[in-house]
Scaffold this active site. Sequence first.
Site, PDB file in Angstrom:
ATOM      1  N   GLU A  51       1.039  -1.242   0.103  1.00 48.39           N
ATOM      2  CA  GLU A  51      -0.188   0.064  -0.006  1.00 48.39           C
ATOM      3  C   GLU A  51       0.806   1.285  -0.012  1.00 48.39           C
ATOM      4  O   GLU A  51       0.788   2.012   1.223  1.00 48.39           O
ATOM      5  CB  GLU A  51      -0.937  -0.072   1.031  1.00 48.39           C
ATOM      6  CG  GLU A  51      -2.042  -1.047   0.852  1.00 48.39           C
ATOM      7  CD  GLU A  51      -3.266  -0.869   1.956  1.00 48.39           C
ATOM      8  OE1 GLU A  51      -2.969  -0.124   3.077  1.00 48.39           O
ATOM      9  OE2 GLU A  51      -4.146  -1.406   1.841  1.00 48.39           O
ATOM     10  N   GLU A  53      -6.228  -7.933  -0.749  1.00 47.41           N
ATOM     11  CA  GLU A  53      -6.759  -8.048   0.633  1.00 47.41           C
ATOM     12  C   GLU A  53      -8.269  -7.806   0.924  1.00 47.41           C
ATOM     13  O   GLU A  53      -8.775  -7.187  -0.166  1.00 47.41           O
ATOM     14  CB  GLU A  53      -5.995  -7.125   1.258  1.00 47.41           C
ATOM     15  CG  GLU A  53      -4.407  -7.076   1.768  1.00 47.41           C
ATOM     16  CD  GLU A  53      -4.214  -6.179   2.445  1.00 47.41           C
ATOM     17  OE1 GLU A  53      -4.880  -5.528   3.315  1.00 47.41           O
ATOM     18  OE2 GLU A  53      -2.857  -5.809   2.403  1.00 47.41           O
TER      19      GLU A  53
HETATM   20  C1  GLA Z   1      -4.026  -2.720   4.810  1.00 48.90           C
HETATM   21  C2  GLA Z   1      -2.736  -3.313   4.937  1.00 48.90           C
HETATM   22  C3  GLA Z   1      -2.564  -4.523   5.951  1.00 48.90           C
HETATM   23  C4  GLA Z   1      -3.528  -4.374   6.879  1.00 48.90           C
HETATM   24  C5  GLA Z   1      -5.161  -4.035   6.471  1.00 48.90           C
HETATM   25  C6  GLA Z   1      -6.155  -4.084   7.625  1.00 48.90           C
HETATM   26  O1  GLA Z   1      -4.783  -3.241   3.782  1.00 48.90           O
HETATM   27  O2  GLA Z   1      -2.247  -3.476   3.810  1.00 48.90           O
HETATM   28  O3  GLA Z   1      -1.251  -4.609   6.183  1.00 48.90           O
HETATM   29  O4  GLA Z   1      -3.002  -3.432   7.914  1.00 48.90           O
HETATM   30  O5  GLA Z   1      -4.982  -2.949   5.820  1.00 48.90           O
HETATM   31  O6  GLA Z   1      -7.309  -3.704   7.236  1.00 48.90           O
END
Ligand code: GLA
Length: 692
Positions: free
Chosen positions: A157, A315
């Site tokens: 991210e 995710e």
């Molecule tokens: C983001 C991050 C993860 C985690 C999630 C929690 O997407 O990439 O590492 O922290 O949020 O929702």
Amino acid sequence: MDKLNPICKQVPHILHGGDYNPDQWLHMPEILKEDVRLMKLAGINSASVAIFAWKALEPEEGIYNFEWLDHMMDQLHENGISVVLATPSGARPAWMDAKHPEVLRVSADRVRNLHGERHNHCYTSPYYRRKVREMNTLLAERYGKHPALSLWHISNEYGGECHCERCQEAFREWLHERYDSDIEKLNRAWWTSFWSHRYSTFEEIESPSPRGENSVHGLKLDWMRFVTFQTRSFLENEIAPLKAVTPDIPVVTNLMGTYPGLDPWKLAPSLDAVSWDNYPRWHSDERSTWEMAANIAFVHDLNRSLKKKPFLLMESTPSQVNWMPINKLKRPGMHILASMQAVAHGSDSVQYFQWRKGRGASEKFHGAVVDHCGHENTRVFREVAELGRMLGTLDGVVGTNVPAEAAVIYDWENEWAIRDFQGFHQHRDYENVCKEHYRALWKRGVSADVIDMEQDFSGYRLLAAPMLYMLKPGVAARLRRFVENGGDLVLTYLTGYVNETDLCWLGGFPGDGLREVCGIWNEETDALYPSDSNRVCFGENSLGMDGEYRAFEMCEIIHAEGCETLAAYGEDFYAGMPAVTMNRFGKGRCFYIAARTDGSLPDALYGRILASSPVKPALDTVLPEGVSVTRRCGGEEEYLFLMNFSEATKTVRLPDGFEAADVISGDNVSREITLPVYGVRVLRSGAVTCLA
Ligand code: GLA
Ligand code: ZN
């Protein structure tokens, strides 16, 4: 439409897995063993490993430890689980920040961070870039030929910005390039004579700051462009050593939906595939389930559109997150439905954050497949396992794409400009307005791409471009051609005010020649107090629209210049003036909604437009509220996804002669389909033909 190769060649299945952090459990080997047993039970075929493992991989500067990862790679592979291997640049060990503070990010008010948290490196720092190259080279050399390796997950991210001296210098270099080293060119582009802000040299320029420059919108736009540019350069610095050693392993990075800070359209070309992290607020009181579903579909479609091919859902949570003010559980059925929705819109994966809940720190209560209880006898685990079984029947879907004859323009640079200008009404809601237009298509089963204004429009027949405040060079001309050639274009208030550096168009809005395409001139823009409203009243018109709608926030006072007035304002000194117009231009039509309304007006308008448009829905039937249908095609194969995003059983009538097989149950289907609450069906059909 051709069927494409799977994103990971060696895994010709829908990927099912997610973030797996064995580095948090190295002191408990029995847990790591149990993980494999549970993964197999849950139908997991992929694990994303080492995302935040820098400290575990390089405990002290120059001292490496890959043994634990060797073991994990082997163990996962032996159990049929492929690995999405991450580069660990998303978070740094304390030794690095202590010895090399240049890696610490500096905020807009010029304060350097302390060590801690994550996603906070300076993306210019030569030291960090070198360390990342070294680390990535070591990973590639060590695991490049490992049979478990399926994909590189670059960092995590990417986001945010750094205002350190090195970043300032890089910004100035970027400006030199952009303005041909001509400071007067920059001054003109930014309108810097304002408040005596003309620069004499590039060296005088600094990034925007709450303690410094904040009013020169051209500067701020260019800074945002630079932030994306520099992040891409950092990303490419990560990718280069991987490609040097493992040219055939695809690289992805997990994007964040409509996160405004980085323009994903500029990052996508550096990646082999797009992936993104999806955390919707299901079951919240802010909107209905179907509206939420449509809004999420918008972002899935955006991610698919970035490369016009299948993407990865990198995710999602199997149950709840931990970072919202209120973290509600997904109700039974919603996890399967929401996951299938991603696939329905072009995802070739369903991945989670996270596989197992950690014991401590901030994410210990974040949902996971395996809870602290440690076994499989949980509601969440069962639902994940059931989904794993369902996804296992969808191998044929991998590599199929979603054909779209319609597109919504949602553009990052436009978003930055809309967010930043001062004037009219401070509530602008660009993203939401785009989603309202998109929802009108979603409801009718019409697939749409979500694109930025730089994409080719010529393959579409219907284009929605709400609030296209900024017109970058050539965009108005391409929109004009689109309409001339027979396309339907829907524009709204706040269209065509400025160019790419936020200079207003002279000669009347919408600028750059769009005025002629719309057949209107926007003379003034009124802003309404929360207690004010106006009425948009449809009179007799050739489109067959009728009724009245409420206008609020912003009303443009426009003049018809050759267009047909479909609706007029009902109140105030501009009562009777056009509020919604249609202009026949060339072989196409250009629609203009001059005021902010709620979604019901675009909804009705698209209903009428589609009734007289060649654009076809995925399924030729009237969908009950809350039911969504999408189509994935490739080669000879065609899959229909029917999903019920409502709290009631819904029945979908299938078109006459329609025959298909339910891929998951194997049953044949014809005439009608009943979808229970949050139900989903995937049909394989030969009855309808794919678009080219
Ligand atoms: C983001 C991050 C993860 C985690 C999630 C929690 O997407 O990439 O590492 O922290 O949020 O929702
Ligand atoms: Zn920096």
